[in-house]
Design a protein around this motif. Structure first.
Motif, PDB file in Angstrom:
ATOM      1  N   PHE A 207      -2.738   9.671   3.105  1.00 17.02           N
ATOM      2  CA  PHE A 207      -1.315   8.905   3.424  1.00 17.02           C
ATOM      3  C   PHE A 207      -1.530   8.010   4.458  1.00 17.02           C
ATOM      4  N   ALA A 208      -0.151   7.341   4.396  1.00 16.12           N
ATOM      5  CA  ALA A 208      -0.362   6.186   5.586  1.00 16.12           C
ATOM      6  C   ALA A 208       1.216   6.511   6.113  1.00 16.12           C
ATOM      7  N   ALA A 209       1.117   6.174   7.509  1.00 15.02           N
ATOM      8  CA  ALA A 209       2.557   6.180   7.977  1.00 15.02           C
ATOM      9  C   ALA A 209       2.633   5.094   9.323  1.00 15.02           C
ATOM     10  N   GLY A 210       3.974   5.012   9.474  1.00 14.15           N
ATOM     11  CA  GLY A 210       3.867   4.277  10.790  1.00 14.15           C
ATOM     12  C   GLY A 210       4.171   2.578  10.511  1.00 14.15           C
ATOM     13  N   ASP A 211       3.956   1.778  11.575  1.00 12.91           N
ATOM     14  CA  ASP A 211       3.922   0.493  11.478  1.00 12.91           C
ATOM     15  C   ASP A 211       2.637  -0.198  10.201  1.00 12.91           C
ATOM     16  N   VAL A 212       1.815   0.586  10.200  1.00 15.98           N
ATOM     17  CA  VAL A 212       0.844   0.143   9.387  1.00 15.98           C
ATOM     18  C   VAL A 212       0.708   0.192   7.859  1.00 15.98           C
ATOM     19  N   CYS A 213       1.952   0.863   7.437  1.00 20.76           N
ATOM     20  CA  CYS A 213       2.396   0.726   6.162  1.00 20.76           C
ATOM     21  C   CYS A 213       3.318  -0.148   5.562  1.00 20.76           C
TER      22      CYS A 213
END
Length: 394
Positions: A207-213
């Protein structure tokens, strides 16, 4: 350790160590020039860097801020509030401040009017040209720079506030052939599905979350909070399936992440600001109560079971907070005094009403009622589990 490469079931650190995983969340955030983000590896080094910025601002007579988004607007207002005699120039390539589609024109006008009242000079539709062989650095540097309209501007200190960048090169090892499906080539953000799983059908446990996605909307803390909580629930469902003996535990159905209602609060000094909501644009008083006084830091301290080291709030007749505190407010690394220090939940409507009763603002009753009603609307319509506004006030 610092991650050098990500593989389907392990990460390699830069010191050579290998860490295996069953499920992975990538939440490496974004990169932003100082002082708005301090890129140091320890608290002491971060504080030293912060004080270095404070000293430079104190010494500079004229300051150029390049970029008129929320960060540039907030930084200009913070400095102008603390140092009203300094010359501050904000240059923005857009036709209005905070000119993205996510920010309303009303919010832009309010922010523009506030900056003008603080004495900030604003250049719109004008891009500052920075020579490649003479980049803006993190030191006092008296220099002339030209703009896209062939205007020359002079400053002793320059701050870049014209956008965030992302370092996701460590993700390229996941799929060297089809890595463009995982990482957007232009923005370098991680592509995610509505469930916050990365855009790779054979790697549903990452998964990815926050600013980076690459989710739509402004990059804001309350969205990252919401995404992180969503991913935790997804991982919990996978773990439960694994505990039940399901061989394909990573294929369990997951809910999509639902974006909270658009909300943007820009602090413009410790007692001012502007807040954009789906229903109304709020001014100084509600923004001060919601964010400007302590920038949500009290809540962050509480989340980590830490005591918020705020100081007692000064009266309106007293002088402004110390210079160090005001400049460090921009970096988000130092506390600002909260008015309320109790732990119980305080709905926004009650907080606004209490603050109006305790402090003389010279507001008409109609304006006061509007502020209370707007705050109450935020309580009623925003999800209290996902939106910072509705969290307990400290």
């Amino acid at each position: 350790g610092e991650v050098a490469a990500v593989y389907p079931n392990s990460v390699i650190l830069k010191d050579g160590r290998k860490l295996d995983f069953d499920s992975l969340l990538v939440a490496t955030g974004s990169i932003y020039p100082g002082p708005c983000k301090i890129d140091e590896v320890s608290y002491k080094l971060g504080m030293a860097e912060q004080h270095r910025y404070f000293d430079m601002v104190k010494l500079a007579d004229s300051i150029l801020i390049i970029g008129g988004g929320p960060t540039g607007v907030g930084l200009a207002a913070e400095i102008a509030t603390q140092y009203p005699s300094k010359t501050i120039l904000l240059a923005h390539s857009g036709s209005r401040l905070m000119s993205t589609e996510h920010n309303s024109e009303t919010m832009s006008r309010k922010a523009h009017k506030k900056l003008k009242s603080l004495g900030v000079k604003i250049l719109l539709n004008e891009r500052v040209i920075i020579p490649e062989d003479e980049p803006v650095n993190k030191t006092l540097q008296s220099r002339w720079l030209r703009t896209s309209k062939d205007r020359s501007v002079f400053s002793n200190l320059q701050f870049l506030c014209n956008g965030i960048t992302f370092d996701t090169s460590f993700m390229d090892t996941l799929d060297p052939v089809f890595r463009h499906k995982i990482v957007d080539v232009r923005s370098r953000q991680i592509r995610v599905q509505p469930t916050m799983q990365i855009n790779h059908p054979e790697l549903p446990w990452i998964f990815a979350a926050g600013d980076v996605c690459n989710t739509a909307g402004e990059k804001q803390a309350y969205r990252a909070d919401s995404q992180g909580a969503h991913v935790a629930r997804c991982m919990g469902r996978m773990a439960h399936a694994w505990a039940q003996g399901t061989s394909r535990w990573f294929d369990v159905p997951l809910k999509q992440w639902h974006d909270p209602a658009q909300f943007m609060a820009v602090a413009m000094g410790p007692n001012a600001g502007v807040t954009d909501t789906p229903w109304i644009v709020l001014g100084d008083l509600p923004t001060r109560i919601m964010k400007s006084r302590e920038l949500f830091l009290a809540r962050r301290y509480k989340e980590f079971n830490l005591e918020f080291p705020g100081t007692k709030q000064k009266s309106r007749s007293s002088s402004a907070s110390s210079s160090t505190t005001n400049i460090s407010r921009v970096t988000g690394t130092a506390p600002h005094a909260p008015m309320y220090a109790q732990n119980q939940r305080r709905p926004m409507r009650n907080v606004v009403a209490t603050d109006l009763n305790q402090t003389s603002y010279g507001l008409s009753k109609a304006v006061a009622k509007m502020a209370i009603a707007a705050a109450g609307s935020l309580d009623n319509k925003l999800d209290s589990d996902r939106v910072s506004l509705s969290r307990p006030m400290m």
